[in-house]
Design a protein around this motif. Structure first.
Motif, mmCIF file in Angstrom:
data_model
loop_
_atom_site.group_PDB
_atom_site.id
_atom_site.type_symbol
_atom_site.label_atom_id
_atom_site.label_comp_id
_atom_site.label_asym_id
_atom_site.label_seq_id
_atom_site.Cartn_x
_atom_site.Cartn_y
_atom_site.Cartn_z
ATOM 1 N N UNK A 71 41.111 37.090 33.950
ATOM 2 C CA UNK A 71 40.247 36.037 33.414
ATOM 3 C C UNK A 71 38.806 36.531 33.406
ATOM 4 N N UNK A 72 38.183 36.453 32.234
ATOM 5 C CA UNK A 72 36.787 36.858 32.073
ATOM 6 C C UNK A 72 35.955 35.595 31.880
ATOM 7 N N UNK A 73 35.149 35.262 32.869
ATOM 8 C CA UNK A 73 34.346 34.047 32.850
ATOM 9 C C UNK A 73 34.808 33.092 33.928
ATOM 10 N N UNK A 74 33.855 32.569 34.709
ATOM 11 C CA UNK A 74 34.218 31.670 35.799
ATOM 12 C C UNK A 74 33.352 30.410 35.777
ATOM 13 N N UNK A 102 39.247 26.464 36.050
ATOM 14 C CA UNK A 102 40.501 25.733 35.845
ATOM 15 C C UNK A 102 41.670 26.689 35.638
ATOM 16 N N UNK A 103 41.463 27.724 34.816
ATOM 17 C CA UNK A 103 42.543 28.673 34.551
ATOM 18 C C UNK A 103 42.920 29.442 35.816
ATOM 19 N N UNK A 108 39.442 38.457 38.250
ATOM 20 C CA UNK A 108 38.501 37.484 37.696
ATOM 21 C C UNK A 108 37.151 38.182 37.625
ATOM 22 N N UNK A 109 36.521 38.119 36.467
ATOM 23 C CA UNK A 109 35.184 38.702 36.304
ATOM 24 C C UNK A 109 34.222 37.616 35.871
ATOM 25 N N UNK A 110 33.009 37.656 36.396
ATOM 26 C CA UNK A 110 31.964 36.747 35.963
ATOM 27 C C UNK A 110 30.654 37.518 35.932
ATOM 28 N N UNK A 111 29.817 37.165 34.953
ATOM 29 C CA UNK A 111 28.545 37.882 34.827
ATOM 30 C C UNK A 111 27.732 37.782 36.120
ATOM 31 N N UNK A 112 27.794 36.609 36.764
ATOM 32 C CA UNK A 112 27.164 36.420 38.062
ATOM 33 C C UNK A 112 28.259 36.421 39.128
ATOM 34 N N UNK A 113 28.496 37.542 39.804
ATOM 35 C CA UNK A 113 29.592 37.610 40.781
ATOM 36 C C UNK A 113 29.452 36.588 41.901
ATOM 37 N N UNK A 114 28.227 36.174 42.206
ATOM 38 C CA UNK A 114 28.019 35.233 43.295
ATOM 39 C C UNK A 114 28.712 33.912 43.077
ATOM 40 N N UNK A 115 28.972 33.571 41.826
ATOM 41 C CA UNK A 115 29.631 32.297 41.529
ATOM 42 C C UNK A 115 31.076 32.271 42.025
ATOM 43 N N UNK A 122 39.409 35.493 27.696
ATOM 44 C CA UNK A 122 37.945 35.391 27.679
ATOM 45 C C UNK A 122 37.533 33.937 27.578
ATOM 46 N N UNK A 123 36.797 33.455 28.582
ATOM 47 C CA UNK A 123 36.245 32.091 28.565
ATOM 48 C C UNK A 123 34.817 32.164 29.098
ATOM 49 N N UNK A 124 34.063 33.103 28.568
ATOM 50 C CA UNK A 124 32.721 33.353 29.082
ATOM 51 C C UNK A 124 31.659 33.009 28.051
#
Length: 341
Positions: free
Chosen positions: A12-15, A21-22, A40-47, A74-76
Protein backbone atom coordinates in the motif's frame (compact mmCIF):
# COMPACT_ATOMS: atom_id res chain seq x y z
CA UNK A 1 -5.64 -19.40 6.55
CA UNK A 2 -8.95 -20.41 4.99
CA UNK A 3 -7.51 -20.72 1.49
CA UNK A 4 -4.97 -23.48 0.95
CA UNK A 5 -2.66 -21.55 -1.36
CA UNK A 6 0.23 -19.13 -1.36
CA UNK A 7 -1.08 -15.70 -0.27
CA UNK A 8 -1.06 -12.82 -2.71
CA UNK A 9 1.34 -10.13 -1.62
CA UNK A 10 -0.02 -6.57 -1.48
CA UNK A 11 1.75 -3.27 -0.86
CA UNK A 12 0.00 0.00 0.00
CA UNK A 13 1.38 3.37 -1.09
CA UNK A 14 -0.16 6.18 0.97
CA UNK A 15 -1.34 6.20 4.57
CA UNK A 16 -4.06 8.81 4.66
CA UNK A 17 -7.67 7.91 5.33
CA UNK A 18 -7.89 5.46 2.42
CA UNK A 19 -4.53 3.89 3.13
CA UNK A 20 -5.31 3.42 6.81
CA UNK A 21 -8.59 1.70 5.95
CA UNK A 22 -6.97 -0.64 3.43
CA UNK A 23 -4.13 -1.52 5.79
CA UNK A 24 -6.62 -2.30 8.56
CA UNK A 25 -8.66 -4.54 6.24
CA UNK A 26 -5.56 -6.33 4.98
CA UNK A 27 -4.28 -7.02 8.48
CA UNK A 28 -7.62 -8.22 9.86
CA UNK A 29 -9.31 -9.84 6.85
CA UNK A 30 -6.45 -10.41 4.43
CA UNK A 31 -5.23 -13.78 5.75
CA UNK A 32 -8.69 -15.34 5.35
CA UNK A 33 -8.85 -14.02 1.78
CA UNK A 34 -5.38 -15.17 0.80
CA UNK A 35 -3.91 -11.66 0.94
CA UNK A 36 -0.70 -10.71 2.73
CA UNK A 37 0.29 -7.12 3.43
CA UNK A 38 4.01 -6.85 2.69
CA UNK A 39 4.65 -3.11 2.99
CA UNK A 40 3.17 0.32 3.65
CA UNK A 41 4.85 3.47 2.36
CA UNK A 42 3.97 7.06 3.17
CA UNK A 43 5.69 10.26 2.15
CA UNK A 44 5.80 11.18 5.85
CA UNK A 45 6.97 7.98 7.61
CA UNK A 46 6.10 9.47 11.00
CA UNK A 47 2.42 9.06 10.22
CA UNK A 48 2.82 5.28 10.37
CA UNK A 49 4.47 5.29 13.80
CA UNK A 50 2.52 3.32 16.38
CA UNK A 51 -0.07 2.00 13.93
CA UNK A 52 1.89 0.11 11.26
CA UNK A 53 4.25 -2.64 12.44
CA UNK A 54 7.84 -1.53 11.91
CA UNK A 55 8.54 -4.61 9.80
CA UNK A 56 5.90 -3.47 7.29
CA UNK A 57 7.05 0.13 7.02
CA UNK A 58 8.86 0.79 3.74
CA UNK A 59 11.16 3.77 4.02
CA UNK A 60 12.25 3.97 0.37
CA UNK A 61 9.61 3.47 -2.33
CA UNK A 62 12.31 2.60 -4.85
CA UNK A 63 13.10 -0.49 -2.76
CA UNK A 64 9.59 -1.98 -2.99
CA UNK A 65 10.87 -4.80 -5.19
CA UNK A 66 12.66 -6.24 -2.16
CA UNK A 67 9.23 -7.02 -0.70
CA UNK A 68 8.21 -8.99 -3.83
CA UNK A 69 4.63 -7.64 -4.12
CA UNK A 70 2.07 -9.03 -6.55
CA UNK A 71 -0.07 -5.88 -6.38
CA UNK A 72 0.73 -2.32 -5.32
CA UNK A 73 -2.21 -0.11 -4.36
CA UNK A 74 -1.66 3.64 -4.76
CA UNK A 75 -3.83 5.84 -2.52
CA UNK A 76 -1.45 8.74 -2.04
CA UNK A 77 -1.36 11.48 -4.68
CA UNK A 78 -1.27 11.66 -8.49
CA UNK A 79 2.40 12.67 -8.31
CA UNK A 80 3.24 9.17 -7.09
CA UNK A 81 1.78 7.67 -10.27
CA UNK A 82 3.52 10.25 -12.42
CA UNK A 83 6.89 9.83 -10.72
CA UNK A 84 6.93 6.14 -9.81
CA UNK A 85 4.07 4.36 -11.60
CA UNK A 86 6.19 2.89 -14.39
CA UNK A 87 8.82 1.71 -11.91
CA UNK A 88 6.17 0.02 -9.76
CA UNK A 89 4.92 -1.88 -12.82
CA UNK A 90 8.36 -3.37 -13.24
CA UNK A 91 7.74 -5.32 -10.04
CA UNK A 92 3.97 -5.74 -9.68
CA UNK A 93 0.53 -4.96 -10.99
CA UNK A 94 -0.73 -1.52 -10.02
CA UNK A 95 -4.09 -0.34 -8.71
CA UNK A 96 -4.31 3.41 -9.37
CA UNK A 97 -6.30 5.27 -6.75
CA UNK A 98 -5.45 8.70 -8.20
CA UNK A 99 -6.58 8.44 -11.85
CA UNK A 100 -6.31 12.21 -12.28
CA UNK A 101 -2.63 11.44 -12.87
CA UNK A 102 -3.60 9.92 -16.21
CA UNK A 103 -4.81 13.28 -17.50
CA UNK A 104 -1.12 13.79 -18.22
CA UNK A 105 -0.67 12.04 -21.56
CA UNK A 106 3.01 11.30 -20.98
CA UNK A 107 2.16 9.51 -17.73
CA UNK A 108 -0.56 7.46 -19.40
CA UNK A 109 1.80 6.42 -22.17
CA UNK A 110 4.54 5.48 -19.69
CA UNK A 111 2.15 3.22 -17.79
CA UNK A 112 0.90 1.56 -20.97
CA UNK A 113 4.44 0.88 -22.16
CA UNK A 114 5.56 -0.42 -18.76
CA UNK A 115 2.50 -2.65 -18.49
CA UNK A 116 3.25 -4.24 -21.86
CA UNK A 117 6.95 -4.54 -21.19
CA UNK A 118 6.70 -6.18 -17.79
CA UNK A 119 3.37 -8.00 -18.25
CA UNK A 120 1.85 -6.41 -15.18
CA UNK A 121 -1.67 -5.04 -15.26
CA UNK A 122 -2.80 -1.50 -14.48
CA UNK A 123 -6.13 -1.20 -12.66
CA UNK A 124 -8.11 1.96 -11.96
CA UNK A 125 -10.42 2.12 -8.97
CA UNK A 126 -13.84 3.53 -9.79
CA UNK A 127 -13.95 5.42 -6.49
CA UNK A 128 -17.06 7.59 -6.24
CA UNK A 129 -18.18 7.11 -9.86
CA UNK A 130 -21.60 5.46 -9.95
CA UNK A 131 -22.61 3.47 -13.03
CA UNK A 132 -19.10 2.90 -14.34
CA UNK A 133 -19.87 -0.34 -16.13
CA UNK A 134 -22.94 1.13 -17.82
CA UNK A 135 -20.94 4.10 -19.10
CA UNK A 136 -18.29 1.76 -20.45
CA UNK A 137 -20.77 -0.51 -22.22
CA UNK A 138 -22.66 2.40 -23.75
CA UNK A 139 -19.45 3.98 -24.97
CA UNK A 140 -18.23 0.70 -26.46
CA UNK A 141 -21.50 0.34 -28.37
CA UNK A 142 -21.15 3.82 -29.87
CA UNK A 143 -24.14 5.11 -27.93
CA UNK A 144 -22.45 7.80 -25.86
CA UNK A 145 -22.34 11.35 -27.19
CA UNK A 146 -21.91 13.45 -24.07
CA UNK A 147 -20.86 12.86 -20.48
CA UNK A 148 -20.81 15.45 -17.70
CA UNK A 149 -19.73 14.91 -14.10
CA UNK A 150 -20.45 17.51 -11.42
CA UNK A 151 -18.81 17.24 -8.02
CA UNK A 152 -20.03 19.55 -5.26
CA UNK A 153 -18.96 19.88 -1.64
CA UNK A 154 -18.06 22.47 0.98
CA UNK A 155 -15.03 24.64 0.08
CA UNK A 156 -13.12 23.11 3.02
CA UNK A 157 -13.21 19.76 1.19
CA UNK A 158 -11.17 21.05 -1.75
CA UNK A 159 -7.38 20.89 -2.13
CA UNK A 160 -6.94 23.25 -5.06
CA UNK A 161 -3.77 24.46 -6.73
CA UNK A 162 -2.73 27.15 -9.20
CA UNK A 163 -5.41 29.51 -10.51
CA UNK A 164 -8.26 27.47 -9.01
CA UNK A 165 -6.94 28.12 -5.52
CA UNK A 166 -7.49 31.84 -6.08
CA UNK A 167 -11.09 31.59 -7.32
CA UNK A 168 -13.32 33.28 -4.71
CA UNK A 169 -16.54 31.69 -3.49
CA UNK A 170 -19.31 34.15 -4.29
CA UNK A 171 -22.47 33.24 -2.46
CA UNK A 172 -23.83 29.91 -1.30
CA UNK A 173 -22.95 27.98 -4.45
CA UNK A 174 -20.01 28.82 -6.72
CA UNK A 175 -18.92 27.03 -9.90
CA UNK A 176 -15.15 26.89 -9.65
CA UNK A 177 -14.56 25.12 -12.96
CA UNK A 178 -16.55 23.87 -15.93
CA UNK A 179 -14.85 22.38 -18.95
CA UNK A 180 -12.76 19.43 -20.17
CA UNK A 181 -11.51 17.22 -17.38
CA UNK A 182 -7.95 17.34 -18.68
CA UNK A 183 -7.84 21.03 -17.84
CA UNK A 184 -9.12 20.46 -14.29
CA UNK A 185 -6.93 17.60 -13.07
CA UNK A 186 -3.63 19.51 -12.72
CA UNK A 187 -5.27 22.13 -10.47
CA UNK A 188 -7.55 19.84 -8.45
CA UNK A 189 -5.57 16.58 -8.42
CA UNK A 190 -7.24 15.24 -5.28
CA UNK A 191 -10.76 16.42 -6.12
CA UNK A 192 -11.00 15.30 -9.75
CA UNK A 193 -10.47 11.55 -9.47
CA UNK A 194 -14.16 10.73 -9.93
CA UNK A 195 -14.18 12.79 -13.13
CA UNK A 196 -10.93 11.19 -14.30
CA UNK A 197 -12.50 7.76 -13.76
CA UNK A 198 -15.37 8.85 -16.02
CA UNK A 199 -12.92 9.91 -18.73
CA UNK A 200 -11.27 6.49 -18.57
CA UNK A 201 -14.62 4.70 -18.60
CA UNK A 202 -15.58 6.53 -21.81
CA UNK A 203 -12.46 6.45 -24.00
CA UNK A 204 -14.32 7.74 -27.08
CA UNK A 205 -14.69 11.04 -25.20
CA UNK A 206 -11.70 10.78 -22.89
CA UNK A 207 -10.19 13.57 -20.84
CA UNK A 208 -10.85 16.15 -23.54
CA UNK A 209 -14.47 15.22 -24.27
CA UNK A 210 -15.89 14.51 -20.82
CA UNK A 211 -16.99 17.70 -19.06
CA UNK A 212 -16.13 18.22 -15.41
CA UNK A 213 -17.83 20.72 -13.12
CA UNK A 214 -16.42 21.56 -9.69
CA UNK A 215 -18.79 23.35 -7.32
CA UNK A 216 -18.19 24.90 -3.90
CA UNK A 217 -21.42 24.69 -1.91
CA UNK A 218 -21.50 26.16 1.60
CA UNK A 219 -24.53 24.04 2.54
CA UNK A 220 -22.69 20.74 1.99
CA UNK A 221 -20.73 20.67 5.22
CA UNK A 222 -20.81 16.88 5.63
CA UNK A 223 -21.45 15.52 2.16
CA UNK A 224 -19.99 15.06 -1.30
CA UNK A 225 -22.53 15.19 -4.13
CA UNK A 226 -21.73 13.72 -7.54
CA UNK A 227 -24.10 14.12 -10.50
CA UNK A 228 -23.43 12.16 -13.67
CA UNK A 229 -25.34 13.20 -16.79
CA UNK A 230 -24.97 11.41 -20.10
CA UNK A 231 -26.78 11.28 -23.40
CA UNK A 232 -26.58 9.42 -26.66
CA UNK A 233 -26.98 10.57 -30.26
CA UNK A 234 -30.48 11.48 -31.50
CA UNK A 235 -32.58 8.57 -32.74
CA UNK A 236 -34.96 8.45 -35.73
CA UNK A 237 -37.49 10.57 -33.86
CA UNK A 238 -34.89 13.10 -32.79
CA UNK A 239 -35.07 12.06 -29.14
CA UNK A 240 -31.98 11.01 -27.21
CA UNK A 241 -31.24 8.36 -24.63
CA UNK A 242 -30.30 10.14 -21.40
CA UNK A 243 -29.37 9.21 -17.82
CA UNK A 244 -28.87 11.41 -14.76
CA UNK A 245 -27.59 9.90 -11.50
CA UNK A 246 -27.34 11.81 -8.24
CA UNK A 247 -25.06 10.40 -5.52
CA UNK A 248 -24.89 11.82 -1.99
CA UNK A 249 -21.89 10.53 -0.07
CA UNK A 250 -21.58 11.39 3.64
CA UNK A 251 -18.19 12.85 4.51
CA UNK A 252 -16.41 14.25 7.52
CA UNK A 253 -16.21 18.06 7.43
CA UNK A 254 -13.25 19.06 5.27
CA UNK A 255 -12.56 15.48 4.11
CA UNK A 256 -11.42 14.82 0.53
CA UNK A 257 -12.83 11.27 0.51
CA UNK A 258 -16.43 10.37 1.32
CA UNK A 259 -17.36 7.50 3.62
CA UNK A 260 -18.83 5.20 0.95
CA UNK A 261 -15.77 5.67 -1.25
CA UNK A 262 -13.55 4.18 1.46
CA UNK A 263 -15.58 0.96 1.26
CA UNK A 264 -15.46 1.04 -2.52
CA UNK A 265 -11.66 0.96 -2.53
CA UNK A 266 -11.54 -2.24 -0.50
CA UNK A 267 -13.82 -3.93 -3.03
CA UNK A 268 -11.63 -2.62 -5.83
CA UNK A 269 -8.55 -4.05 -4.15
CA UNK A 270 -10.23 -7.45 -3.94
CA UNK A 271 -11.06 -7.26 -7.64
CA UNK A 272 -7.52 -6.33 -8.62
CA UNK A 273 -5.51 -8.73 -6.45
CA UNK A 274 -3.82 -11.18 -8.85
CA UNK A 275 -3.82 -14.95 -8.41
CA UNK A 276 -0.90 -16.68 -6.70
CA UNK A 277 2.15 -17.01 -8.94
CA UNK A 278 5.68 -18.35 -8.56
CA UNK A 279 7.86 -15.56 -7.25
CA UNK A 280 9.73 -13.68 -9.97
CA UNK A 281 12.30 -11.04 -8.98
CA UNK A 282 12.21 -7.54 -10.43
CA UNK A 283 14.89 -7.91 -13.06
CA UNK A 284 15.44 -6.32 -16.44
CA UNK A 285 16.46 -9.70 -17.82
CA UNK A 286 13.07 -11.24 -17.06
CA UNK A 287 11.11 -8.98 -19.37
CA UNK A 288 7.72 -10.52 -20.19
CA UNK A 289 8.41 -13.55 -18.00
CA UNK A 290 7.88 -11.48 -14.84
CA UNK A 291 4.26 -12.66 -14.62
CA UNK A 292 3.73 -16.36 -15.00
CA UNK A 293 0.66 -18.56 -15.17
CA UNK A 294 -2.63 -18.34 -17.05
CA UNK A 295 -2.81 -14.56 -16.85
CA UNK A 296 0.20 -14.04 -19.13
CA UNK A 297 -1.62 -14.69 -22.39
CA UNK A 298 -4.55 -12.58 -21.25
CA UNK A 299 -2.38 -9.62 -20.29
CA UNK A 300 -0.06 -9.70 -23.26
CA UNK A 301 -2.81 -9.99 -25.85
CA UNK A 302 -5.64 -7.92 -24.44
CA UNK A 303 -4.92 -5.49 -21.70
CA UNK A 304 -3.88 -1.91 -21.98
CA UNK A 305 -5.61 -0.99 -18.75
CA UNK A 306 -8.29 -2.52 -16.56
CA UNK A 307 -11.09 -0.70 -14.82
CA UNK A 308 -11.70 -2.25 -11.44
CA UNK A 309 -15.44 -2.32 -10.75
CA UNK A 310 -16.27 -2.19 -7.06
CA UNK A 311 -19.02 -4.20 -5.36
CA UNK A 312 -18.37 -6.98 -7.89
CA UNK A 313 -15.50 -9.31 -8.53
CA UNK A 314 -14.88 -8.71 -12.19
CA UNK A 315 -12.97 -6.13 -14.13
CA UNK A 316 -14.22 -4.41 -17.25
CA UNK A 317 -11.75 -4.10 -20.08
CA UNK A 318 -10.83 -0.58 -21.09
CA UNK A 319 -8.88 -0.11 -24.29
CA UNK A 320 -7.22 3.25 -23.75
CA UNK A 321 -4.88 3.06 -26.71
CA UNK A 322 -6.62 1.36 -29.60
CA UNK A 323 -3.47 1.43 -31.67
CA UNK A 324 -1.87 -0.93 -29.14
CA UNK A 325 -4.71 -3.46 -29.05
CA UNK A 326 -6.98 -4.67 -31.83
CA UNK A 327 -9.00 -6.94 -29.56
CA UNK A 328 -12.78 -6.49 -29.70
CA UNK A 329 -14.49 -4.78 -26.79
CA UNK A 330 -16.70 -7.41 -25.14
CA UNK A 331 -19.81 -6.54 -23.17
CA UNK A 332 -18.18 -7.97 -20.07
CA UNK A 333 -14.72 -9.42 -19.79
CA UNK A 334 -14.08 -11.53 -16.72
CA UNK A 335 -10.46 -11.12 -15.82
CA UNK A 336 -8.53 -14.18 -14.64
CA UNK A 337 -7.06 -11.87 -12.02
CA UNK A 338 -10.41 -11.01 -10.49
CA UNK A 339 -12.13 -14.29 -11.32
CA UNK A 340 -9.93 -16.23 -8.93
CA UNK A 341 -11.54 -14.65 -5.90
Amino acid sequence: MALDRVPRRVGVVGYGRLGQSLVSHLLTQGPELGLELVFVWNRDPGRMAGSVPLSLQLQNLAALGERHPDLVVEVAHPKIIQESGAQILRCASLLVGSPSALADQATEQQLLEASHRWNHAVFVARGALWGTEDITRLDAAGGLQSLRVTMATHPDGFRLEGPLAAVPSTGRRTVLYEGPIRGLCPFAPRNSNTMAAAALAAPSLGFDGVVGVLVADLSLTDMHVVDVELSGPPGPTGRRFAVHTHRENPAEPGAVTGSATVTTFWRSLLGAAPPPKPWAPCSAELGSRALSGSAVLFLSQLTDLYFCVSFTFYSTFLNLDRSLSKAPFPEFLYSPLAGSL
